[in-house]
Design an enzyme around this catalytic site. Structure first.
Site, PDB file in Angstrom:
ATOM      1  N   SER A 251       0.865  -1.172   0.000  1.00  0.00           N
ATOM      2  CA  SER A 251       0.000   0.000   0.000  1.00  0.00           C
ATOM      3  C   SER A 251       0.899   1.218   0.000  1.00  0.00           C
ATOM      4  CB  SER A 251      -0.889   0.014   1.236  1.00  0.00           C
ATOM      5  OG  SER A 251      -0.107   0.370   2.358  1.00  0.00           O
ATOM      6  N   LYS A 252       0.257   2.374  -0.044  1.00  0.00           N
ATOM      7  CA  LYS A 252       1.084   3.579  -0.058  1.00  0.00           C
ATOM      8  C   LYS A 252       1.860   3.746   1.251  1.00  0.00           C
ATOM      9  CE  LYS A 252      -2.590   6.735   1.229  1.00  0.00           C
ATOM     10  NZ  LYS A 252      -3.940   6.561   0.911  1.00  0.00           N
ATOM     11  N   ARG A 253       1.470   2.951   2.245  1.00  0.00           N
ATOM     12  CA  ARG A 253       2.189   3.035   3.514  1.00  0.00           C
ATOM     13  C   ARG A 253       3.454   2.173   3.524  1.00  0.00           C
ATOM     14  NH1 ARG A 253      -2.929   3.918   4.559  1.00  0.00           N
ATOM     15  NH2 ARG A 253      -3.461   1.745   4.249  1.00  0.00           N
ATOM     16  N   THR A 254       3.607   1.311   2.495  1.00  0.00           N
ATOM     17  CA  THR A 254       4.817   0.486   2.431  1.00  0.00           C
ATOM     18  C   THR A 254       5.981   1.411   2.104  1.00  0.00           C
ATOM     19  OG1 THR A 254       3.419  -1.245   1.485  1.00  0.00           O
ATOM     20  CG2 THR A 254       5.807  -1.590   1.390  1.00  0.00           C
ATOM     21  N   THR A 258       6.043   4.253  -3.179  1.00  0.00           N
ATOM     22  CA  THR A 258       5.235   5.055  -4.103  1.00  0.00           C
ATOM     23  C   THR A 258       6.109   5.831  -5.085  1.00  0.00           C
ATOM     24  OG1 THR A 258       5.173   7.025  -2.719  1.00  0.00           O
ATOM     25  CG2 THR A 258       3.448   5.409  -2.331  1.00  0.00           C
TER      26      THR A 258
END
Ligand code: GLU
Length: 476
Positions: A251-254, A258
């Site tokens: 996810s963008k939190r990984t 991004t």
């Protein structure tokens, strides 16, 4: 003609997973002289944002995956946003209605569906729509319709299996009786992903669909719709997912995953391409350009097993690629990416020498930008701790040297003089060099000082030493 597409939903920042799908589709198309299409799947109006759409196109162009057709440049099968294709879907919906497909109105609202799910969970049953509206009496359905009750349309799944040959997975068999009847047309009048994706792939003449294996089951729905519409489906290649280091969905939190983070960190697009292709190849290979990757690409590059995103690995590819660039390329790319301010052309030669000297300390375009800034900036920003490092003896030594050398040229003389004065004052060479390095670069580490001073020139070096002395006085 091979035609592939990248069909993202613009509901979040594009990350390594999306970039991977785009790269595979682009390379597959280009390796066979085909076309690559960008289609925006924005059927979820609430979550879709124009900002993400723009970011996706920017990311593709940055990667070098230039779409042949997209929402910006258009193309023969547009529009390229699903939100603008409602009439096309309506037309196919009528076609589907006339086919053997069984479409039925479903009057279940969100509350009822949730209750159904909770009961299934309680009873340990398979979660999914149980087809209750399919079994409604005809008279009741007619009455509900006449009353104007809100309803969606679902596709009744026949009890059979769907078989197809996947380019990666081989023979795949999906039993439709284990799936629930999908919604085709929502109660708000919007068509759903399962329907739009089929219509768009038909209309846009897509020959190959490369996507994540999380869509494998969906393919059964899609193939069924193709058969009802009497159309030929594309060939499918379902790629095993890329997950985060803990095995979870990216996810963008990984961290570092991004497009925006990569851009900010000064990652080269070639590093992303090389890293991703290496995960499929099972060995490290550096592709210095998209052309090289296109030439080498074949279906074997698509990973068969799950891969873990490893930001460290990506950065090591980046460092290697940075080292393979000439100083000219490094300067140009740091400038183009806005990692540093523009420079005066008269400074170009010295700037290139400067970059050459620092080269082995540079692992990203961000590093390159920082190094260029150190050269260009009029006034270095010193860390407070670095300003406090200077002792009174070193200050006096530096002052003595700059006073006596100011009008002379030559970095070597400056250094010789400094060593001489330092030794006369019993200051160790190491400690005075450390301060000098800080004064002229703002850094504790870097290339040999004689090289740096030579490139900077005595005038600029002395100016920096003076600035440092002033700033450190204030910091006391
Ligand atoms: N919009 C879908 C997604 O982002 C595309 C799926 C497909 O490629 O068919 O996952």
């Amino acid at each position: 003609m091979v035609r592939t597409r990248f069909a993202p939903s613009p509901t979040g920042s594009i990350h390594i997973g999306g970039m991977r799908t785009a790269i595979y589709n682009y390379l597959f198309a280009k390796a066979s002289g085909g076309k690559f299409i960008l289609r925006i799947e924005d059927t979820d109006a609430k979550r879709s944002k124009k900002q993400y759409e723009a970011e996706i196109l920017k990311a593709l162009k940055w990667l070098g995956c230039f779409p042949d057709e997209d929402f910006e440049k258009g193309g023969p099968y547009g529009p390229y946003r699903q939100s603008e294709r409602k009439e096309i879907y309506r037309h196919y919906f009528e076609k589907l209605r006339k086919s053997d497909a069984v479409l039925y109105p479903c009057f279940c609202n969100a509350e009822e569906l949730l209750k159904m799910k909770e009961e299934q969970q309680k009873q340990g049953k398979r979660i999914g729509y149980d087809g209750r509206c399919y079994f409604r009496e005809k008279s009741e359905v007619e009455r509900f319709l006449a009353e104007g009750r809100p309803h969606s349309y679902r596709l009744r799944l026949p009890h059979k299996s769907i078989n197809f040959k996947d380019l990666i997975k081989g023979e795949v068999k999906i039993d439709l009786s284990s799936l629930s009847d999908p919604v085709i047309l929502k109660s708000d009048g919007g068509f759903t992903y399962h329907f739009c994706v089929v219509v768009d792939d038909i209309e846009m003449k897509i020959s190959h669909v490369i996507r994540g294996e999380d869509h494998l089951i969906n393919t059964a729905y899609h193939l069924l719709i193709y058969s009802y519409l009497d159309e030929n489906p594309p060939q499918y290649a379902h790629v095993a997912l890329m997950v985060d280091p803990y095995g979870k969905k990216i996810s963008k939190r990984t961290g570092g995953s991004t497009f925006l983070e990569m851009k900010e960190a000064g990652v080269l697009p070639e590093a992303v391409v090389s890293y991703l292709l290496s995960t499929g190849l099972g060995q490290e290979e550096i592709f210095k350009s998209m052309e090289e990757a296109i030439k080498a690409f074949n279906i074997e590059f698509l990973p068969k097993g799950k891969t873990h995103f490893d930001a460290g690995k990506l950065y090591s590819f980046n460092a290697k690629l940075i080292q393979s660039l000439s100083e000219e390329e490094l300067l140009q790319r740091a400038q183009e990416g806005n990692y540093c301010q523009p420079y005066d052309l008269l400074e170009r030669e010295r700037l290139l020498e400067w970059l050459k000297a620092w080269k082995e300390n540079i692992e990203s375009l961000k590093d390159a930008g920082r190094v260029i800034q150190i050269f260009l900036c009029k006034q270095l920003d010193y860390e407070l701790t670095d300003l406090k490092i200077i002792t009174q003896e070193i200050r006096e030594a530096l002052e003595e040297v700059i006073d006596s050398i100011e009008n002379q040229a030559g970095a070597v003389e400056l250094l010789d003089k400094l060593v001489e004065v330092a030794s006369s004052k019993n200051i160790s060479k190491g400690s005075i060099m450390k301060v000098l390095r800080l004064a002229v670069t703002g850094q504790l580490k870097g290339p040999p000082l004689p090289t740096l001073l030579k490139i900077l020139g005595t005038k600029k070096s002395i100016e920096r030493i003076k600035n440092y002395l002033n700033a450190s006085k204030k910091a006391r």
